[in-house]
Design a protein around this motif. Sequence first.
Motif, PDB file in Angstrom:
ATOM      1  N   THR A  86       0.812  -1.214   0.000  1.00  0.00           N
ATOM      2  CA  THR A  86       0.000   0.000   0.000  1.00  0.00           C
ATOM      3  C   THR A  86       0.844   1.261   0.000  1.00  0.00           C
ATOM      4  OG1 THR A  86      -1.730  -1.181   1.209  1.00  0.00           O
ATOM      5  CG2 THR A  86      -1.814   1.229   1.252  1.00  0.00           C
ATOM      6  N   SER A  87       1.982   1.207   0.678  1.00  0.00           N
ATOM      7  CA  SER A  87       2.927   2.324   0.708  1.00  0.00           C
ATOM      8  C   SER A  87       4.327   1.756   0.865  1.00  0.00           C
ATOM      9  CB  SER A  87       2.615   3.275   1.859  1.00  0.00           C
ATOM     10  OG  SER A  87       3.028   2.712   3.103  1.00  0.00           O
ATOM     11  N   ALA A  88       5.317   2.652   0.928  1.00  0.00           N
ATOM     12  CA  ALA A  88       6.708   2.211   1.058  1.00  0.00           C
ATOM     13  C   ALA A  88       7.155   2.107   2.509  1.00  0.00           C
ATOM     14  CB  ALA A  88       7.627   3.156   0.297  1.00  0.00           C
ATOM     15  N   SER A  89       6.227   2.044   3.443  1.00  0.00           N
ATOM     16  CA  SER A  89       6.617   1.842   4.836  1.00  0.00           C
ATOM     17  C   SER A  89       7.138   0.419   5.011  1.00  0.00           C
ATOM     18  CB  SER A  89       5.428   2.077   5.775  1.00  0.00           C
ATOM     19  OG  SER A  89       4.489   1.018   5.673  1.00  0.00           O
ATOM     20  N   TYR A  90       8.041   0.251   5.961  1.00  0.00           N
ATOM     21  CA  TYR A  90       8.562  -1.095   6.208  1.00  0.00           C
ATOM     22  C   TYR A  90       7.450  -2.045   6.625  1.00  0.00           C
ATOM     23  CZ  TYR A  90      13.408   0.428   5.824  1.00  0.00           C
ATOM     24  OH  TYR A  90      14.599   0.901   5.341  1.00  0.00           O
ATOM     25  N   ASN A 137       4.302  -2.046   5.634  1.00  0.00           N
ATOM     26  CA  ASN A 137       3.539  -2.483   4.471  1.00  0.00           C
ATOM     27  C   ASN A 137       4.365  -3.342   3.522  1.00  0.00           C
ATOM     28  OD1 ASN A 137       0.994  -1.383   5.086  1.00  0.00           O
ATOM     29  ND2 ASN A 137       1.598   0.635   4.348  1.00  0.00           N
ATOM     30  N   LEU A 138       5.613  -2.960   3.291  1.00  0.00           N
ATOM     31  CA  LEU A 138       6.481  -3.781   2.438  1.00  0.00           C
ATOM     32  C   LEU A 138       6.702  -5.153   3.070  1.00  0.00           C
ATOM     33  CD1 LEU A 138       9.037  -1.030   1.387  1.00  0.00           C
ATOM     34  CD2 LEU A 138       7.599  -2.329  -0.197  1.00  0.00           C
ATOM     35  N   GLY A 139       6.896  -5.172   4.388  1.00  0.00           N
ATOM     36  CA  GLY A 139       7.065  -6.447   5.077  1.00  0.00           C
ATOM     37  C   GLY A 139       5.821  -7.311   5.006  1.00  0.00           C
ATOM     38  N   THR A 140       4.660  -6.692   5.129  1.00  0.00           N
ATOM     39  CA  THR A 140       3.403  -7.429   4.991  1.00  0.00           C
ATOM     40  C   THR A 140       3.295  -8.029   3.587  1.00  0.00           C
ATOM     41  OG1 THR A 140       2.281  -6.018   6.606  1.00  0.00           O
ATOM     42  CG2 THR A 140       0.891  -7.213   5.060  1.00  0.00           C
ATOM     43  N   ALA A 141       3.771  -7.289   2.586  1.00  0.00           N
ATOM     44  CA  ALA A 141       3.763  -7.802   1.212  1.00  0.00           C
ATOM     45  C   ALA A 141       4.694  -9.001   1.062  1.00  0.00           C
ATOM     46  CB  ALA A 141       4.163  -6.695   0.242  1.00  0.00           C
ATOM     47  N   VAL A 142       5.834  -8.988   1.764  1.00  0.00           N
ATOM     48  CA  VAL A 142       6.730 -10.148   1.752  1.00  0.00           C
ATOM     49  C   VAL A 142       6.008 -11.365   2.331  1.00  0.00           C
ATOM     50  CG1 VAL A 142       8.859 -11.138   2.703  1.00  0.00           C
ATOM     51  CG2 VAL A 142       8.850  -8.783   1.855  1.00  0.00           C
ATOM     52  N   ASN A 143       5.362 -11.172   3.454  1.00  0.00           N
ATOM     53  CA  ASN A 143       4.609 -12.277   4.063  1.00  0.00           C
ATOM     54  C   ASN A 143       3.529 -12.799   3.117  1.00  0.00           C
ATOM     55  OD1 ASN A 143       6.108 -12.118   6.393  1.00  0.00           O
ATOM     56  ND2 ASN A 143       4.570 -10.993   7.558  1.00  0.00           N
ATOM     57  N   ARG A 144       2.861 -11.886   2.414  1.00  0.00           N
ATOM     58  CA  ARG A 144       1.826 -12.301   1.474  1.00  0.00           C
ATOM     59  C   ARG A 144       2.430 -13.138   0.355  1.00  0.00           C
ATOM     60  NH1 ARG A 144      -2.876 -13.362   2.316  1.00  0.00           N
ATOM     61  NH2 ARG A 144      -2.964 -11.431   3.527  1.00  0.00           N
ATOM     62  N   ALA A 145       3.586 -12.742  -0.141  1.00  0.00           N
ATOM     63  CA  ALA A 145       4.243 -13.499  -1.208  1.00  0.00           C
ATOM     64  C   ALA A 145       4.527 -14.928  -0.769  1.00  0.00           C
ATOM     65  CB  ALA A 145       5.541 -12.802  -1.619  1.00  0.00           C
ATOM     66  N   VAL A 146       5.016 -15.076   0.450  1.00  0.00           N
ATOM     67  CA  VAL A 146       5.334 -16.411   0.970  1.00  0.00           C
ATOM     68  C   VAL A 146       4.048 -17.213   1.188  1.00  0.00           C
ATOM     69  CG1 VAL A 146       6.403 -17.683   2.867  1.00  0.00           C
ATOM     70  CG2 VAL A 146       7.475 -15.581   2.023  1.00  0.00           C
ATOM     71  N   THR A 147       3.031 -16.567   1.720  1.00  0.00           N
ATOM     72  CA  THR A 147       1.739 -17.238   1.928  1.00  0.00           C
ATOM     73  C   THR A 147       1.173 -17.775   0.615  1.00  0.00           C
ATOM     74  OG1 THR A 147       1.200 -15.841   3.827  1.00  0.00           O
ATOM     75  CG2 THR A 147      -0.640 -16.922   2.729  1.00  0.00           C
ATOM     76  N   LEU A 148       1.405 -17.033  -0.474  1.00  0.00           N
ATOM     77  CA  LEU A 148       0.903 -17.443  -1.782  1.00  0.00           C
ATOM     78  C   LEU A 148       1.812 -18.456  -2.484  1.00  0.00           C
ATOM     79  CD1 LEU A 148      -0.472 -14.013  -3.084  1.00  0.00           C
ATOM     80  CD2 LEU A 148      -1.780 -15.995  -2.288  1.00  0.00           C
TER      81      LEU A 148
END
Length: 431
Positions: free
Chosen positions: A201-205, A207-218
């Motif tokens: 959603t933004s470049a905050s750590y 949100n970026l970290g949540t995106a990393v977790n989402r990638a692994v979950t998928l």
Amino acid sequence: MRTTPPTGRFRRIGAAVIATAALVLTAFGSAGTADARATVTKVTPKVTWAKACSTPKAGYAACNAKRVTGGVTEYMADKAFKKGVTPKAADATTPSGFGPTNLRSAYGLTSAAASNGSGETIAIVDAYDDPNAEADLATYRSYYGLSACTTANGCFKKVSQTGSTTSLPSGNTGWAEEISLDVDMASAICPNCNILLVEATSASYANLGTAVNRAVTLGAKYVSNSYGGSESSSETSYDTSYYKHAGVAITVSSGDSAYGTEYPATSQYVTAVGGTKLVTSSTTRGWTETVWKTSSTEGTGSGCSSYETKPSWQTDTSCTKRMEADVSAVADPATGVSVYDSYGITAGWYTFGGTSVSSPIIAGVYALAGTPSTSSYPAKFPYTYAGTSYLNDVTSGNNGTCTVSYYCTATTGYDGPTGWGTPNGTTAFAG
């Protein structure tokens, strides 16, 4: 009857005609030959560029993409030299940086790229939305003869950090450049791999970290992160929340501000990827690399972390905490890579550099090497092959000045700017 030889201006005219004819024959009759090249000196690559992302505030990261805006790249210089001509100015209509064939040749990946990667998923984590990501990727892959990678055929998928395919972040032209760069490099190295683009959603750590977790979950086993910022005392909590994923190769750019550390590259759970200057050469390999440094404030990052625990597999003795980097790949904008992008800029081909290039390249190499073992942290894998022919040791160049030489200066074996070196095949990235 005796003929009087020409004198004066007639002799000069005749000589000029002969010389002109020789040049024409050279240019058109033997392009690419040693005779043609003898008339042209290879130009030293030198470029200007613009940062795709601005300097971040505390708690936020910036992307590390650098878009070339002028000058002559290594690709342009080498191509012109082989043809025996002077490089022409770059424009957006044709590539002016290295393409897939060049990169695979440089890193010994030609055979692996042709046969490996099917069923593997490389995740690209970036901030904000690139509305044209899939279309731009299609143009890149079509131009270089790579198979289609689309939503329709299941190869490409774009989601938000929540996993939604429809509720996506707002667009951002700078991060869109980063996204185009990342998905193109994943394609260049592992054309048979699926690509999962996860947009924070933004470049905050957070949100970026949540995106990393989402990638692994998928289901992604390879996650590339081409962003970073200054270290802080809170980073170790980010480690355990977002970057600690056993059995997943998480690659992170080491930074583009020359000597100095950057997070999350300093995380003990990721592969920190430094940057090199890559040029063609007459060596058996056909390429040579040195540390990327353009100035005292522009070049690959490196150094000893202020906060991160040293992983057990890292054995350099002067830094008692986590040392950055582990391995490296091309990052110098002057020896940069071709990317197709159309969001917010004139649609076309651009050359990019920065350690944003090297991170997805190394993620692609891990993918070609195969799925990591379940309990492993793949940052360790190259250390198992330290000093072997499976890594190209980069032994010259520096990214600044430092009190401990190997923190900022290339040397035989391990050094901060380039780690243990660059890939020579996939062996050093399997485990």
